[in-house]
Design an enzyme around this catalytic site. Structure first.
Site, mmCIF file in Angstrom:
data_model
loop_
_atom_site.group_PDB
_atom_site.id
_atom_site.type_symbol
_atom_site.label_atom_id
_atom_site.label_comp_id
_atom_site.label_asym_id
_atom_site.label_seq_id
_atom_site.Cartn_x
_atom_site.Cartn_y
_atom_site.Cartn_z
ATOM 1 N N CYS A 6 0.793 -1.158 0.011
ATOM 2 C CA CYS A 6 0.064 0.082 -0.175
ATOM 3 C C CYS A 6 0.891 1.315 -0.069
ATOM 4 O O CYS A 6 2.185 1.248 0.405
ATOM 5 C CB CYS A 6 -0.785 0.074 1.201
ATOM 6 S SG CYS A 6 -2.564 0.665 1.152
ATOM 7 N N ASP A 132 -6.537 -3.370 10.842
ATOM 8 C CA ASP A 132 -5.087 -2.527 11.086
ATOM 9 C C ASP A 132 -4.776 -2.162 12.645
ATOM 10 O O ASP A 132 -5.824 -2.424 13.426
ATOM 11 C CB ASP A 132 -5.278 -1.261 10.296
ATOM 12 C CG ASP A 132 -3.816 -0.406 9.759
ATOM 13 O OD1 ASP A 132 -2.570 -1.005 10.467
ATOM 14 O OD2 ASP A 132 -3.994 0.567 9.272
HETATM 15 O O1 LIG Z 1 -0.613 4.776 4.619
HETATM 16 C C1 LIG Z 1 -1.338 5.984 4.865
HETATM 17 O O2 LIG Z 1 -0.638 6.839 4.811
HETATM 18 C C2 LIG Z 1 -2.776 6.057 5.235
HETATM 19 C C3 LIG Z 1 -3.452 7.210 5.411
HETATM 20 C C4 LIG Z 1 -4.726 7.234 5.666
HETATM 21 C C5 LIG Z 1 -5.623 6.264 5.860
HETATM 22 C C6 LIG Z 1 -4.845 4.691 5.394
HETATM 23 C C7 LIG Z 1 -3.565 4.826 4.960
HETATM 24 N N1 LIG Z 1 -2.960 3.658 4.950
HETATM 25 C C8 LIG Z 1 -3.798 2.422 4.645
HETATM 26 C C9 LIG Z 1 -3.106 1.174 4.704
HETATM 27 O O3 LIG Z 1 -3.627 0.200 4.186
HETATM 28 C C10 LIG Z 1 -1.796 0.807 5.501
HETATM 29 O O4 LIG Z 1 -1.048 -0.181 4.365
HETATM 30 C C11 LIG Z 1 -2.084 0.163 6.533
HETATM 31 O O5 LIG Z 1 -2.339 1.063 7.442
HETATM 32 C C12 LIG Z 1 -0.826 -0.570 7.266
HETATM 33 O O6 LIG Z 1 0.355 0.741 7.436
HETATM 34 P P1 LIG Z 1 1.788 0.141 8.072
HETATM 35 O O7 LIG Z 1 1.632 -0.040 9.486
HETATM 36 O O8 LIG Z 1 2.619 1.446 7.674
HETATM 37 O O9 LIG Z 1 2.322 -1.281 7.391
#
Ligand SMILES: O=C(O)c1ccccc1NCC(=O)[C@H](O)[C@H](O)COP(=O)(O)O
Length: 213
Positions: A6, A132
């Site tokens: 993502c 999440d």
């Molecule tokens: O990634 C972002 O900046 C974000 C901002 C607002 C809403 C959702 C967002 N990300 C969503 C995702 O699917 C991410 O992959 C998920 O939160 C996992 O993130 P991480 O902990 O950094 O792997």
């Protein structure tokens, strides 16, 4: 296993990550995110993916069904991830507005076991759940893990993805403990927000091969 990477912001990184083995790419359509991309940027990234079999997911929060449907059309998205406090009714209304076959994923930010009960309310109106980590000030991409112990009995009756703080270093432990049908990573395979580290992505797929063999 379904593997969604993502927060893609660069066409060449999307193509490279697809070729490394990702089954889905996520594009952040939340304007406050450092990974935010416009509809036109998504269109260009998706064009670069032509000929590659990969899901293309737009990530939205607290917006309107009209805006989501427009981005799906302009960006040729195959799926929509709702990452805010969208209600069951909102998901139902969105379904009516989307072209047939567009996947709806509902993200649930898990703070306590009661959030997992809430997740089950969405079963009639979404295709896939994404779990999440909860963060008081950020919606996603936080790099924080949720409490995997809460997920031992989590069998929602629909496909789901484990997200939140997954990295090439902890992915084997996560899979061994939680056994999710799919995973989602963002900051764990990045150099900086929106700039993916292809060496880390390659390491992730190497670790995943070890986990399944
Ligand atoms: O990634 C972002 O900046 C974000 C901002 C607002 C809403 C959702 C967002 N990300 C969503 C995702 O699917 C991410 O992959 C998920 O939160 C996992 O993130 P991480 O902990 O950094 O792997």
């Amino acid at each position: 296993m379904r593997v969604k990477i993502c927060g893609i912001t660069k066409p060449e990184q999307g193509v490279a990550i697809a070729n490394l083995g990702a089954t889905a790419l996520g594009f952040i359509c939340v304007p406050t995110s450092p990974r935010y991309v416009t509809d036109l940027q998504i269109q260009q990234m998706v064009q670069a993916l032509d000929g590659l079999l990969i899901d293309r997911i737009g990530v939205f929060a607290h917006t309107t069904t009209e805006i989501i449907c427009q981005t799906v059309e302009v960006g040729r998205l195959t799926g929509v991830q709702l990452h805010g406090e969208e209600s069951v009714e909102f998901c139902d209304r969105l379904r009516q507005g989307l072209p047939e076959g567009v996947e709806i994923l509902k993200a649930i930010r898990v703070k306590a076991a009661t959030d997992l009960d809430k997740a089950k309310d969405y079963l009639p109106v979404v295709d896939t759940l994404l779990l999440d980590a909860y963060h008081p000030g950020l919606l996603g991409g936080t790099g924080q893990t949720l409490d995997w112990n809460l997920l031992q009995q989590f069998k929602p009756g629909c496909p789901w993805l484990l997200a939140g703080g997954l990295t090439p270093e902890n992915i084997q432990g996560a899979i061994a403990q939680v056994k999710p049908p799919g995973i989602d990573l963002s900051s764990g395979v990045e150099r900086s927000p929106g700039d993916k580290d292809l060496a880390k992505v390659a390491e992730l797929f190497f670790k995943l091969k070890l986990s399944v063999s």
